[in-house]
Scaffold this motif. Structure first.
Motif, PDB file in Angstrom:
ATOM      1  N   LEU A  40       0.839  -1.204   0.000  1.00  0.00           N
ATOM      2  CA  LEU A  40       0.000   0.000   0.000  1.00  0.00           C
ATOM      3  C   LEU A  40       0.877   1.259   0.000  1.00  0.00           C
ATOM      4  O   LEU A  40       0.603   2.226  -0.713  1.00  0.00           O
ATOM      5  N   LYS A  41       1.961   1.207   0.804  1.00  0.00           N
ATOM      6  CA  LYS A  41       2.865   2.364   0.855  1.00  0.00           C
ATOM      7  C   LYS A  41       3.478   2.607  -0.529  1.00  0.00           C
ATOM      8  O   LYS A  41       3.635   3.758  -0.941  1.00  0.00           O
ATOM      9  N   LEU A  43       2.101   2.035  -3.390  1.00  0.00           N
ATOM     10  CA  LEU A  43       1.089   2.711  -4.213  1.00  0.00           C
ATOM     11  C   LEU A  43       0.911   4.169  -3.788  1.00  0.00           C
ATOM     12  O   LEU A  43       0.738   5.056  -4.621  1.00  0.00           O
ATOM     13  N   GLN A  44       0.994   4.397  -2.479  1.00  0.00           N
ATOM     14  CA  GLN A  44       0.858   5.788  -2.013  1.00  0.00           C
ATOM     15  C   GLN A  44       2.042   6.637  -2.485  1.00  0.00           C
ATOM     16  O   GLN A  44       1.884   7.821  -2.776  1.00  0.00           O
ATOM     17  N   VAL A  46       3.655   6.097  -5.296  1.00  0.00           N
ATOM     18  CA  VAL A  46       3.380   6.345  -6.721  1.00  0.00           C
ATOM     19  C   VAL A  46       2.380   7.503  -6.857  1.00  0.00           C
ATOM     20  O   VAL A  46       2.548   8.410  -7.677  1.00  0.00           O
ATOM     21  N   MET A  47       1.345   7.478  -5.989  1.00  0.00           N
ATOM     22  CA  MET A  47       0.338   8.557  -6.029  1.00  0.00           C
ATOM     23  C   MET A  47       0.963   9.909  -5.695  1.00  0.00           C
ATOM     24  O   MET A  47       0.676  10.920  -6.338  1.00  0.00           O
ATOM     25  N   ALA A  48       1.825   9.914  -4.677  1.00  0.00           N
ATOM     26  CA  ALA A  48       2.442  11.174  -4.246  1.00  0.00           C
ATOM     27  C   ALA A  48       3.377  11.701  -5.330  1.00  0.00           C
ATOM     28  O   ALA A  48       3.394  12.903  -5.617  1.00  0.00           O
ATOM     29  N   ASP A  50       3.111  11.152  -8.493  1.00  0.00           N
ATOM     30  CA  ASP A  50       2.247  11.624  -9.575  1.00  0.00           C
ATOM     31  C   ASP A  50       1.871  13.090  -9.386  1.00  0.00           C
ATOM     32  O   ASP A  50       1.779  13.843 -10.345  1.00  0.00           O
ATOM     33  N   GLU A  51       1.614  13.463  -8.120  1.00  0.00           N
ATOM     34  CA  GLU A  51       1.226  14.860  -7.846  1.00  0.00           C
ATOM     35  C   GLU A  51       2.367  15.811  -8.208  1.00  0.00           C
ATOM     36  O   GLU A  51       2.148  16.978  -8.477  1.00  0.00           O
ATOM     37  N   ALA A  55       6.080  10.463 -13.017  1.00  0.00           N
ATOM     38  CA  ALA A  55       5.221   9.305 -13.284  1.00  0.00           C
ATOM     39  C   ALA A  55       6.050   8.025 -13.294  1.00  0.00           C
ATOM     40  O   ALA A  55       7.010   7.907 -14.057  1.00  0.00           O
ATOM     41  N   ILE A  56       5.695   7.094 -12.432  1.00  0.00           N
ATOM     42  CA  ILE A  56       6.319   5.770 -12.464  1.00  0.00           C
ATOM     43  C   ILE A  56       5.454   4.925 -13.403  1.00  0.00           C
ATOM     44  O   ILE A  56       4.269   4.705 -13.103  1.00  0.00           O
TER      45      ILE A  56
ATOM     46  N   SER B  13      -6.095   3.487   1.815  1.00  0.00           N
ATOM     47  CA  SER B  13      -5.309   4.710   1.774  1.00  0.00           C
ATOM     48  C   SER B  13      -6.176   5.921   2.135  1.00  0.00           C
ATOM     49  O   SER B  13      -5.759   6.800   2.900  1.00  0.00           O
ATOM     50  N   ARG B  17      -5.871   8.690   5.254  1.00  0.00           N
ATOM     51  CA  ARG B  17      -5.925  10.161   5.122  1.00  0.00           C
ATOM     52  C   ARG B  17      -7.054  10.753   5.966  1.00  0.00           C
ATOM     53  O   ARG B  17      -6.909  11.824   6.553  1.00  0.00           O
ATOM     54  N   ASN B 154      -6.676   8.036 -10.404  1.00  0.00           N
ATOM     55  CA  ASN B 154      -5.318   7.668 -10.813  1.00  0.00           C
ATOM     56  C   ASN B 154      -5.359   6.246 -11.388  1.00  0.00           C
ATOM     57  O   ASN B 154      -5.534   5.273 -10.652  1.00  0.00           O
ATOM     58  N   ARG B 156      -3.033   4.375 -12.695  1.00  0.00           N
ATOM     59  CA  ARG B 156      -1.933   3.443 -12.356  1.00  0.00           C
ATOM     60  C   ARG B 156      -2.246   2.672 -11.075  1.00  0.00           C
ATOM     61  O   ARG B 156      -2.153   1.449 -11.036  1.00  0.00           O
ATOM     62  N   VAL B 157      -2.599   3.403 -10.012  1.00  0.00           N
ATOM     63  CA  VAL B 157      -2.844   2.708  -8.737  1.00  0.00           C
ATOM     64  C   VAL B 157      -4.184   1.957  -8.766  1.00  0.00           C
ATOM     65  O   VAL B 157      -4.384   1.003  -8.028  1.00  0.00           O
ATOM     66  N   SER B 166      -6.675   9.552  -6.940  1.00  0.00           N
ATOM     67  CA  SER B 166      -5.317  10.109  -6.864  1.00  0.00           C
ATOM     68  C   SER B 166      -5.091  10.595  -5.434  1.00  0.00           C
ATOM     69  O   SER B 166      -6.034  10.642  -4.623  1.00  0.00           O
ATOM     70  N   GLN B 167      -3.870  10.991  -5.141  1.00  0.00           N
ATOM     71  CA  GLN B 167      -3.596  11.561  -3.815  1.00  0.00           C
ATOM     72  C   GLN B 167      -4.441  12.813  -3.610  1.00  0.00           C
ATOM     73  O   GLN B 167      -5.051  12.999  -2.558  1.00  0.00           O
TER      74      GLN B 167
END
Lengths: 76, 565
Positions: A40-41, A43-44, A46-48, A50-51, A55-56, B13, B17, B154, B156-157, B166-167
């Motif tokens: 999960l970390k 993926l988080q 990857v999300m972070a 992305d912001e 991009a991975i 996730s 948050r 998002n 990808r995830v 997305s985040q």
């Protein structure tokens, strides 16, 4: 010279972003030496990233085992 | 408070948050897409900790397979089943608030330009189903459209771990859920204080005149009218609007009364200050006039100097920054509303608030015609209705505990769920008092919660050996709008009489000191209660023996409302 500075800047930025998910992260941090780093970390992270417009690619996400992997993927 | 989060996709996730945003424990089931089973099974882990709020965040794109709903019937029949499951769960867990997301269903199927689409139909149907069942909605579709779907989701995830958002999307949803938690607890501001020039209209009315200011029904001037429209929404939801403007009164009133495109008129404002005094000074005078704390204000002004002056002089006033681009005014007011005035549901009292404050002004005016206070009070023809706590009046009762600061003897804040628990407890008696007079309705303005128990000491038996019942006053509060009219005495008398009828012979009462309730420090003594302990840790204790003699309630008629059902 300038390219090395830019590369270092990006590396620092990536580690800083990873720290928003794994607060203790350094360039040496990996799933092996960090028990709290689970899928999960990843993926988080990857999300972070992305912001930050880092991009991975989907195909490489499963390869991530360490901060070094992320830095290498981002540099490629 | 425990929050639970259910979904048809992975929200681990998002739950993390939400935990960070709300600083509350968040339960989320570990199984994938088990939300309906968790919801429908009364023995599921979901209900084990008695969550105060259950959020159900649904990923619209996953609800109908990979092609979206194929027919209106398919869309409505599966959604109706889900809505029924939510409705049934909500009905059997009255102490839990269920908040359910709206549906954002993107059109994915490749279609010709002329074709039927059921996505929007399904979303609208879902909203109606939630509204019918009184379920509050988390505006997920609205949030997605505000951010843009490409930033809200998002891919990808999603493909890697079934995490759809997305985040940015997760943070936005978590923030919205935090606001909803706050709205449920009623920590809502009361008054929106507004500047005029550059805020309600463009330009300075003193220089340009009524015709010259920028405000119109259509075109560029309509950005101010749209801004006002959202303020009117707030007024209708019970927020008091006030004007604080550096202007001559006649110029300000000319704009408010005569400009053809003004949406907000004089009657919409609970107070208007147009003068050359400082704005903090004016805000203080409005706070005094409306009898609300300065920390209940949100101040809107386009001028950064005025905003800063307000923040320095009265740091407790909320002062959001004003958009540099006046085309964003309407969106800005929607954000202000979400941040400071989000409301779980509106009560009758909220909707009538401005009228109530105006009736108050009429009362004050009529007071001068009477030689003394007693005659004035008698002329009001006040009637106090006393009612037990019920599902119908608990939203208002909770609001009273959250909002009343001055005439509040114990300052205990209760959520609706907590009051439902108390109302269901046979050893608790809850009373809500409504007041009306010849000028109008005040609505429900007083609340008392008494806990009844058998007197524990040796002498705790009456002549026949039955235990002596004692009541302990857990809540005694009254809206400060009706202070000083003998209503408190009439309300207490009605409560005492009912307790007496329930076999209570002694009442224990408390005064818990706060920074705002100094005005009622001597209340119990004034009512004939005997102080049994002096101030200790900010609490004084009082005792009263219920005798046969009733309290003199002078100018107030008391009407006991029979219990529902």
């Amino acid at each position: 010279m300038k390219e090395t500075e830019d590369a270092n800047g990006i590396k620092d930025k990536i580690i800083e972003t990873i720290r928003t998910i794994l607060p203790e992260a350094t360039a040496e941090t990996s799933m092996r030496n960090t028990p709290s780093w689970d899928s999960l970390k990843t993926l988080q992270i990857v999300m972070a990233l992305d912001e930050d417009d880092i991009a991975i690619p989907f195909e490489r996400i499963a390869d991530i085992r360490s901060v070094a992997d992320i830095l290498a993927i981002a540099a490629s | 408070m425990t929050i639970a989060l259910l979904s048809n996709v992975t929200v681990t996730s998002l739950a993390m948050r939400l935990n960070r945003a709300s600083r509350e424990e968040v339960y989320s089931p570990s199984g994938y897409n088990t939300w309906l089973q968790e919801l429908s099974d009364p023995a599921s882990a979901l209900y084990a900790n008695g969550p105060e709020i259950i959020f159900i965040i649904l990923h619209g794109a996953s609800l109908f397979g990979d092609s979206g709903p194929k027919s209106g019937e398919e869309a409505t029949s599966s959604l109706a089943q889900m809505a029924d499951a939510i409705g049934q769960a909500a009905a059997s867990h009255e102490n839990t608030v269920f908040a359910v997301s709206s549906l954002d269903i993107p059109i994915k199927k490749i279609r010709p330009l002329v074709s039927r689409s059921f996505e929007a139909y399904a979303s609208a149907f879902w909203r109606d189903e939630m509204e019918k069942r009184g379920i509050p909605v988390v505006e997920l579709a609205e949030l997605a459209s505000a951010i843009g779907r490409e930033h809200f989701y998002n891919n990808r995830v999603w493909y890697m771990g079934s995490l759809p958002f997305s985040q940015n999307g997760e943070e936005t949803i978590a923030e919205e859920m935090r606001r909803i938690c706050r709205a449920i607890r009623s920590a809502r501001k009361k008054c929106l204080a507004l500047d005029l020039d550059g805020t309600l209209w463009g330009g300075a009315i003193g220089e340009l005149g009524v015709e010259g200011v920028h405000l119109d029904l259509t075109g560029s001037g309509s950005r101010f009218r749209d801004f006002q429209r959202r303020m009117l929404d707030l007024k209708e939801s019970g927020v008091l609007l006030a004007v604080i403007s550096k202007n001559n009164m006649e110029d300000a009133m000319a704009g408010i009364r005569e400009h053809p495109a003004m949406l907000l008129r004089e009657c919409d404002f609970a107070a208007i200050r147009a003068n050359w005094a400082s704005k903090p000074e004016n805000l203080l005078s409005i706070a005094k006039e409306l009898n609300i704390g300065t920390d209940s204000f949100v101040f809107i002004d386009d001028n950064p100097v005025e905003r800063e002056a307000m923040q320095i002089a009265l740091p407790e006033v909320a002062v959001p920054s004003f958009p540099a681009d006046s085309a964003q005014l309407e969106d800005f007011m929607i954000r202000v509303a979400r941040e400071y005035f989000l409301q779980f549901r509106s009560t009758d009292e909220d909707r009538a608030k401005t009228e109530q404050y105006k009736a108050e002004a009429d009362r004050r005016e009529s007071m001068s015609a009477f030689p003394n206070m007693d005659e004035y009070l008698a002329s009001l023809n006040m009637t106090l209705s006393l009612e037990g706590l019920s599902k119908r009046n608990i939203p208002r009762a909770s609001q009273l505990t959250q909002k009343t600061n001055q005439f509040n003897l114990t300052t205990r804040r209760y959520s609706e769920a907590e009051l439902m628990d108390l109302a269901a407890d046979p050893s608790v008696k809850g009373y809500i008092g409504g007041l009306r007079d010849r000028f109008g309705e005040y609505g429900n303005i007083a609340l008392c919660v008494a806990k009844i128990f058998d007197k524990a000491d040796k002498e705790g038996k009456d002549g026949s050996g039955n235990p002596i019942k004692k009541a302990s006053i857990d809540v005694f509060l009254m809206s400060c709008r009706v202070m000083g009219r003998g209503v408190e005495s009439a309300f207490l008398s009605a409560v005492e009489q009912d307790l007496r009828e329930a076999g209570v012979s002694e009442i224990e009462a408390f005064y818990g000191q706060t920074s705002k309730n100094e005005a009622v420090r001597g209340f119990w003594e004034k009512m004939g209660y005997e102080k049994t302990s002096s101030m200790e840790d900010g609490i004084e204790t009082y005792m009263f023996s219920l005798g046969p003699k009733l309290r003199d309630t002078a100018a107030v008629n008391v009407l006991k409302v029979p219990k529902e059902g």
